[in-house]
Motif scaffolding. Structure first.
Motif, PDB file in Angstrom:
ATOM      1  N   THR A 158      -0.025  -9.519  13.255  1.00 37.39           N
ATOM      2  CA  THR A 158       1.351  -9.999  13.208  1.00 37.39           C
ATOM      3  C   THR A 158       2.015  -9.677  14.542  1.00 37.39           C
ATOM      4  N   GLY A 159       3.207 -10.216  14.758  1.00 43.68           N
ATOM      5  CA  GLY A 159       3.913  -9.930  16.005  1.00 43.68           C
ATOM      6  C   GLY A 159       4.750  -8.679  15.935  1.00 43.68           C
ATOM      7  N   VAL A 160       4.924  -8.114  14.721  1.00 47.72           N
ATOM      8  CA  VAL A 160       5.852  -7.002  14.542  1.00 47.72           C
ATOM      9  C   VAL A 160       5.370  -5.699  15.172  1.00 47.72           C
ATOM     10  N   PRO A 161       4.097  -5.296  15.006  1.00 45.18           N
ATOM     11  CA  PRO A 161       3.679  -4.009  15.591  1.00 45.18           C
ATOM     12  C   PRO A 161       3.968  -3.912  17.082  1.00 45.18           C
ATOM     13  N   LYS A 162       3.624  -4.937  17.837  1.00 37.30           N
ATOM     14  CA  LYS A 162       3.868  -4.927  19.276  1.00 37.30           C
ATOM     15  C   LYS A 162       5.365  -4.875  19.569  1.00 37.30           C
ATOM     16  N   LEU A 163       6.153  -5.676  18.834  1.00 31.22           N
ATOM     17  CA  LEU A 163       7.595  -5.715  19.050  1.00 31.22           C
ATOM     18  C   LEU A 163       8.235  -4.372  18.693  1.00 31.22           C
ATOM     19  N   PHE A 164       7.812  -3.796  17.581  1.00 33.28           N
ATOM     20  CA  PHE A 164       8.419  -2.539  17.131  1.00 33.28           C
ATOM     21  C   PHE A 164       8.103  -1.394  18.096  1.00 33.28           C
ATOM     22  N   LYS A 165       6.892  -1.374  18.639  1.00 34.59           N
ATOM     23  CA  LYS A 165       6.542  -0.341  19.613  1.00 34.59           C
ATOM     24  C   LYS A 165       7.400  -0.468  20.870  1.00 34.59           C
ATOM     25  N   THR A 166       7.713  -1.717  21.248  1.00 28.91           N
ATOM     26  CA  THR A 166       8.588  -1.938  22.398  1.00 28.91           C
ATOM     27  C   THR A 166       9.987  -1.402  22.120  1.00 28.91           C
ATOM     28  N   ILE A 167      10.472  -1.674  20.897  1.00 31.61           N
ATOM     29  CA  ILE A 167      11.809  -1.193  20.513  1.00 31.61           C
ATOM     30  C   ILE A 167      11.851   0.332  20.496  1.00 31.61           C
ATOM     31  N   LEU A 168      10.795   0.945  19.968  1.00 29.57           N
ATOM     32  CA  LEU A 168      10.741   2.408  19.943  1.00 29.57           C
ATOM     33  C   LEU A 168      10.755   2.982  21.359  1.00 29.57           C
ATOM     34  N   GLU A 174       7.846   7.589  20.860  1.00 26.11           N
ATOM     35  CA  GLU A 174       6.457   7.162  20.944  1.00 26.11           C
ATOM     36  C   GLU A 174       5.998   6.728  19.554  1.00 26.11           C
ATOM     37  N   PRO A 175       5.016   5.839  19.483  1.00 23.24           N
ATOM     38  CA  PRO A 175       4.512   5.434  18.160  1.00 23.24           C
ATOM     39  C   PRO A 175       4.053   6.622  17.313  1.00 23.24           C
ATOM     40  N   SER A 176       3.583   7.664  17.975  1.00 23.17           N
ATOM     41  CA  SER A 176       3.122   8.838  17.228  1.00 23.17           C
ATOM     42  C   SER A 176       4.276   9.628  16.609  1.00 23.17           C
ATOM     43  N   ASP A 177       5.508   9.354  17.062  1.00 28.56           N
ATOM     44  CA  ASP A 177       6.675  10.034  16.497  1.00 28.56           C
ATOM     45  C   ASP A 177       7.032   9.497  15.119  1.00 28.56           C
ATOM     46  N   VAL A 178       6.478   8.346  14.763  1.00 23.68           N
ATOM     47  CA  VAL A 178       6.766   7.714  13.479  1.00 23.68           C
ATOM     48  C   VAL A 178       5.466   7.570  12.705  1.00 23.68           C
ATOM     49  N   LYS A 179       5.530   7.777  11.413  1.00 24.88           N
ATOM     50  CA  LYS A 179       4.342   7.611  10.564  1.00 24.88           C
ATOM     51  C   LYS A 179       4.204   6.114  10.217  1.00 24.88           C
ATOM     52  N   ILE A 180       3.480   5.431  11.081  1.00 30.87           N
ATOM     53  CA  ILE A 180       3.387   3.971  10.966  1.00 30.87           C
ATOM     54  C   ILE A 180       2.369   3.569   9.902  1.00 30.87           C
ATOM     55  N   LYS A 181       2.782   2.698   9.031  1.00 33.85           N
ATOM     56  CA  LYS A 181       1.903   2.090   8.029  1.00 33.85           C
ATOM     57  C   LYS A 181       1.695   0.624   8.403  1.00 33.85           C
ATOM     58  N   GLN A 182       0.560   0.076   7.974  1.00 36.24           N
ATOM     59  CA  GLN A 182       0.234  -1.298   8.346  1.00 36.24           C
ATOM     60  C   GLN A 182      -0.179  -2.130   7.133  1.00 36.24           C
ATOM     61  N   LEU A 183       0.648  -2.074   6.105  1.00 32.43           N
ATOM     62  CA  LEU A 183       0.415  -2.885   4.911  1.00 32.43           C
ATOM     63  C   LEU A 183       0.980  -4.290   5.116  1.00 32.43           C
ATOM     64  N   GLU A 184       0.473  -5.231   4.354  1.00 32.59           N
ATOM     65  CA  GLU A 184       1.047  -6.568   4.366  1.00 32.59           C
ATOM     66  C   GLU A 184       2.418  -6.535   3.707  1.00 32.59           C
ATOM     67  N   ASN A 185       3.180  -7.607   3.894  1.00 34.70           N
ATOM     68  CA  ASN A 185       4.591  -7.587   3.494  1.00 34.70           C
ATOM     69  C   ASN A 185       4.797  -7.326   2.003  1.00 34.70           C
ATOM     70  N   THR A 186       4.042  -8.017   1.164  1.00 35.63           N
ATOM     71  CA  THR A 186       4.265  -7.881  -0.281  1.00 35.63           C
ATOM     72  C   THR A 186       3.939  -6.479  -0.794  1.00 35.63           C
ATOM     73  N   PRO A 187       2.752  -5.932  -0.519  1.00 33.61           N
ATOM     74  CA  PRO A 187       2.495  -4.551  -0.978  1.00 33.61           C
ATOM     75  C   PRO A 187       3.408  -3.528  -0.308  1.00 33.61           C
ATOM     76  N   ALA A 188       3.831  -3.797   0.934  1.00 30.61           N
ATOM     77  CA  ALA A 188       4.745  -2.868   1.603  1.00 30.61           C
ATOM     78  C   ALA A 188       6.090  -2.839   0.897  1.00 30.61           C
ATOM     79  N   THR A 189       6.547  -3.990   0.421  1.00 28.74           N
ATOM     80  CA  THR A 189       7.814  -4.046  -0.317  1.00 28.74           C
ATOM     81  C   THR A 189       7.722  -3.225  -1.600  1.00 28.74           C
ATOM     82  N   VAL A 190       6.597  -3.320  -2.276  1.00 34.85           N
ATOM     83  CA  VAL A 190       6.383  -2.540  -3.499  1.00 34.85           C
ATOM     84  C   VAL A 190       6.422  -1.039  -3.172  1.00 34.85           C
ATOM     85  N   GLU A 191       5.767  -0.674  -2.064  1.00 40.08           N
ATOM     86  CA  GLU A 191       5.754   0.735  -1.658  1.00 40.08           C
ATOM     87  C   GLU A 191       7.163   1.242  -1.350  1.00 40.08           C
ATOM     88  N   LEU A 192       7.983   0.393  -0.714  1.00 45.59           N
ATOM     89  CA  LEU A 192       9.354   0.796  -0.409  1.00 45.59           C
ATOM     90  C   LEU A 192      10.159   0.971  -1.685  1.00 45.59           C
TER      91      LEU A 192
END
Length: 461
Positions: A158-168, A174-192
């Motif tokens: 997806t385009g989000v990981p690269k974009l989000f790392k730029t924003i951070l 740094e990306p290591s400062d955040v506990k990044i998960k890489q689930l797809e949108n639907t299961p990620a919504t359930v997790e939230l």
């Protein structure tokens, strides 16, 4: 029957001669038309493959609309799901993937890399705001507060990981400062919703079902990018958009205030060898699908040729500036496309046919007359044969040439010729008769000379 046969030899024109004279040129013109048709290739393939995005995402929904729009013209659009923008780019750059066109987020590739890969943009379609949803208990007002939190940014592709790392990075994280998960949108919504992650990031049009649901879910908050204007100045592929108060539900006043968001744009990207007619269809479909007003756009603001680092194809730029091509306003798409792509060939063929049309009539006249004129050669041969004949051979030569004249006349009488050229035939026959009279006169002169000699002999004796 013989009379009918003889009369049939005289017609208004000679079809055979017309075919012989005009036939080669006609075949040449047809061959040139065929070659030009193959080179210009005005007829597009009947199937095209469009790479979309994740399930329940905006790309998937818009892909279905494009399939319906092109289906009206007999084009089957095969939708291929993907993780998102990055995976779509990889498929476009792989000739064996079978993908012809795809949704790609702005900022996903450098301009030179896109040129080297032979990619072209059909323009920007809509903004894809960065939606950062978080659990209300976290009370996030600055991105630096994400440090140590569990944040889903979506899977690679997806385009989000690269974009989000730029924003951070521009916020000192740094990306290591955040506990990044890489689930797809639907299961990620359930997790939230279940509280197993603290936040998730989407980049999508508000049409996506998950966006609509999260905006109305109690306990889930949307992050307000209060520095959105600064982001848009730092990154040209981002724009500052505002989610108006009450746009989701006026009765419940959702959202309860204006939210500032940063937004890349979704673009249609194709291989540069995609058939021009298909490009025209996709561009026109884009105008219909994305041309209306929306949460983040005014009527007619999209699609456009801005906000994309990939070179926009000239046909798309012209459409966004001037609207549909002139012919397509008054003809069906296929007929207009044929003339638009073949007009150069038609003009060139017209320039070729005009001089050819002036050559054919003289050639036709020459062809018809040649059937008469070639017998003048035979007639001239007879005349040469009776010139300066020694007295001892005249008794043999003159009768032989009279016989040959009779054969020539018989053959001439069998000539089929149009009525408009009959005078040529009758002139030939009169000339044959003229030569015959001359031979007969020579025969009579020979006879008189012989008789005179016979009378002189007894007198001298």
């Amino acid at each position: 029957m013989p009379k009918i046969f003889k009369f049939s030899q005289f017609t208004q024109f000679s079809l055979r001669d017309l075919i012989v004279t005009a036939g080669p040129m006609t075949v040449l013109v047809i061959a040139l038309c065929y070659v030009a048709y193959r080179l210009v290739d005005p007829s597009p393939p009947k199937q095209v493959t469009l790479a979309t995005g994740q399930e329940n995402g905006a790309y998937e929904e818009f892909g279905k609309k494009y399939a319906a729009a092109l289906g009206k013209f007999g084009i089957k659009v095969t939708l291929v799901p993907s993780m998102g923008s990055q995976e779509n780019l990889q498929r476009l750059m792989d000739p064996d993937s079978g993908v012809d066109i795809a949704f790609v987020q702005s900022g996903s590739i450098e301009q030179q890399a896109a040129k080297d890969a032979g990619l072209v943009s059909l323009g920007s379609l809509f903004t894809e705001p960065v939606w950062l949803f978080y659990r209300e208990s976290k009370k996030i007002t600055q991105l630096t507060q994400l440090k140590g939190l569990r944040v889903n940014v979506g899977p690679e592709g997806t385009g989000v990981p690269k974009l989000f790392k730029t924003i951070l990075s521009v916020n000192g994280l740094e990306p290591s400062d955040v506990k990044i998960k890489q689930l797809e949108n639907t299961p990620a919504t359930v997790e939230l919703l279940e509280g197993r992650i603290d936040a998730l990031v989407f980049s999508s049009a508000p049409d996506a079902l998950l966006i609509q649901m999260l905006l109305q879910t109690p306990g889930i908050k949307l992050f307000d990018f209060t520095q959105a204007e600064a982001y848009s100045r730092r990154f040209p592929f981002l724009t500052h958009v505002v989610l108006p108060r009450g746009i989701v539900d006026l009765g419940r006043d959702l959202p309860p205030k204006n939210y500032h968001l940063i937004a890349p744009t979704a673009t249609l990207v194709a291989r540069e060898d995609l058939h021009p007619a298909l490009i025209d269809l996709f561009v026109q479909a884009a105008g219909t699908i994305h041309g209306g007003a929306g949460w983040f756009r005014k009527q007619g603001e999209f699609p456009n040729a801005s906000y994309t680092e990939i070179p926009v194809i000239p046909e798309a730029e012209k459409f966004y500036k001037d609207g549909p091509p002139f012919l397509q306003r008054y003809m069906s798409f296929w007929l207009a496309n044929f003339f638009e792509r073949m007009w150069v060939v038609i003009v060139a063929l017209g320039a070729l046919i005009l001089p050819l049309s002036r050559i054919v009539p003289p050639l036709y006249v020459w062809k018809v007359r040649s059937r008469v004129y070639r017998w003048y050669g035979q007639l001239r041969t007879v005349e040469q044969a009776i010139e300066d004949v020694p007295p001892g051979k005249r008794a043999t030569v003159y009768p032989a040439q009279l016989k040959r004249l009779a054969e020539i006349e018989e053959r001439v009488n069998q000539i089929s010729i149009p009525l408009s050229f009959a005078d040529e035939l009758y002139r030939l026959r009169s000339h044959i008769n003229l030569v015959r009279k001359r031979i007969l006169w020579l025969c009579e002169a020979k006879q008189e000379t012989q008789e005179s000699k016979e009378e002189v002999k007894p007198a001298s004796a």
